[in-house]
Design a protein around this motif. Structure first.
Motif, PDB file in Angstrom:
ATOM      1  N   LYS A   1       0.800  -1.229   0.000  1.00 55.76           N
ATOM      2  CA  LYS A   1       0.000   0.000   0.000  1.00 55.76           C
ATOM      3  C   LYS A   1       0.832   1.278   0.000  1.00 55.76           C
ATOM      4  N   ARG A   2       2.134   1.181   0.308  1.00 57.14           N
ATOM      5  CA  ARG A   2       2.947   2.392   0.373  1.00 57.14           C
ATOM      6  C   ARG A   2       3.529   2.725  -0.996  1.00 57.14           C
TER       7      ARG A   2
ATOM      8  N   LYS B   1      -2.383  11.980  -5.948  1.00 58.36           N
ATOM      9  CA  LYS B   1      -2.125  11.531  -4.567  1.00 58.36           C
ATOM     10  C   LYS B   1      -3.438  11.261  -3.843  1.00 58.36           C
ATOM     11  N   ARG B   2      -4.356  12.191  -3.919  1.00 55.31           N
ATOM     12  CA  ARG B   2      -5.630  12.049  -3.199  1.00 55.31           C
ATOM     13  C   ARG B   2      -6.436  10.857  -3.704  1.00 55.31           C
TER      14      ARG B   2
ATOM     15  N   GLU C   1      -4.947   7.692  -2.401  1.00 58.46           N
ATOM     16  CA  GLU C   1      -5.212   7.554  -0.970  1.00 58.46           C
ATOM     17  C   GLU C   1      -6.667   7.180  -0.713  1.00 58.46           C
TER      18      GLU C   1
ATOM     19  N   SER D   1      -1.104   4.521   0.760  1.00 56.71           N
ATOM     20  CA  SER D   1      -0.406   5.565   1.506  1.00 56.71           C
ATOM     21  C   SER D   1       0.640   6.155   0.565  1.00 56.71           C
TER      22      SER D   1
END
Length: 273
Positions: free
Chosen positions: A123-124, A143-144, A147, A152
């Motif tokens: 997830k990173r 990015k949003r 997420e 992440s």
């Protein structure tokens, strides 16, 4: 209507810019953007000499006049150029923008079958931006959206190799994928479309990461990936950094959208030599 006639893409086909502009009109362009100052006089002279049919001018005038009529520019009552969008207009813009973006995103390579990326596989994510200025702000939508799907996401804006060289190996172990996002544009600032200064450092830094962990995405110049990210097996061209396109890219990354577009340019390594 043509695009700007001072761009490099249309240069070199006629003996000069004036002749190129006249040939655009002759070929059927009713409105030309940024013609040379002698354009109108030259077209008039060639029509009078019979080199360009008068019908070509009549045809152009008829269509331009119809366009002016459609938008109400032929009457004194309506000179409003900018209008407030209605709710219907806004809905149309959103629907059309999303549709165009989703049809434009191009997966130019997925040779290692890294797509789609899934949270359960790691997830990173590290997002490295490559752009002249404010790239992290411009790519905030990417990015949003990631997420919102459970990832992440950390961001590095134009990182410099000497600031991260000792950390790159450890960072590679922290992140499941490194998204290298190009947002460089030759016209901001004006100049070559090849990378320079801090953008070059950013690519240098990004390319220190494992190529099989990297996903290269260009939100601008479609040639960037072939020139700078040839070793990366996963490449996506998106052509624009607008909100609709960023959302479409994330859908492609996560498998919510199957990219169907084909690249409008070819940049295989043998063409770059």
């Amino acid at each position: 209507m043509t695009d700007a006639l001072n761009m490099a893409g249309c240069a070199g086909y006629c003996k000069n810019r004036l002749e190129m502009t006249v040939q655009c009109f002759t070929a059927g362009a009713d409105v030309v953007l940024w013609p040379s100052l002698a354009y109108m006089d030259t077209v008039e002279a060639r029509i009078l000499r019979g080199e360009i049919p008068m019908e070509r001018l009549d045809d152009a005038v008829e269509r331009v006049w119809a366009m002016r009529e459609r938008f109400g520019y032929n009457t004194k009552e309506n000179h409003e150029i900018v209008k407030t969008l209605t709710d219907t207009d806004k809905a149309f813009v959103k629907k059309t923008g999303a549709s165009v973006a989703e049809k434009a995103v191009t997966v130019v390579e997925n040779s290692n079958n890294e797509l789609p990326i899934k949270v359960e596989n790691g997830k990173r994510l590290l997002l490295i931006t490559v752009g002249e200025e404010l790239s992290t702000e411009k790519l905030a939508v990417t990015k949003r959206e990631l997420e919102n799907r459970g990832f992440s996401v950390d961001m590095l804006d134009n990182p410099k190799i000497w600031n991260y060289e000792s950390e790159i190996d450890s960072l590679s172990n922290v992140y499941s994928k490194v998204l290298v996002c190009f947002e460089n544009r030759y016209f901001h600032p004006l100049g070559t479309c090849l990378l320079k200064n801090k953008e070059s450092y950013a690519v240098w830094t990004a390319n220190m990461f494992d190529p099989y962990k990297r996903i290269a995405i260009s939100y601008a110049n479609p040639y960037s990936l072939g020139i700078y990210e040839e070793s990366v097996p996963t490449k996506i061209n998106a052509y624009s950094v607008d909100t609709f396109t960023q959302k479409a890219v994330v859908k492609v990354l996560t498998g919510e959208l199957q990219a169907t577009a084909e690249s409008p340019v070819k940049w295989e390594s043998d063409m770059l030599k």
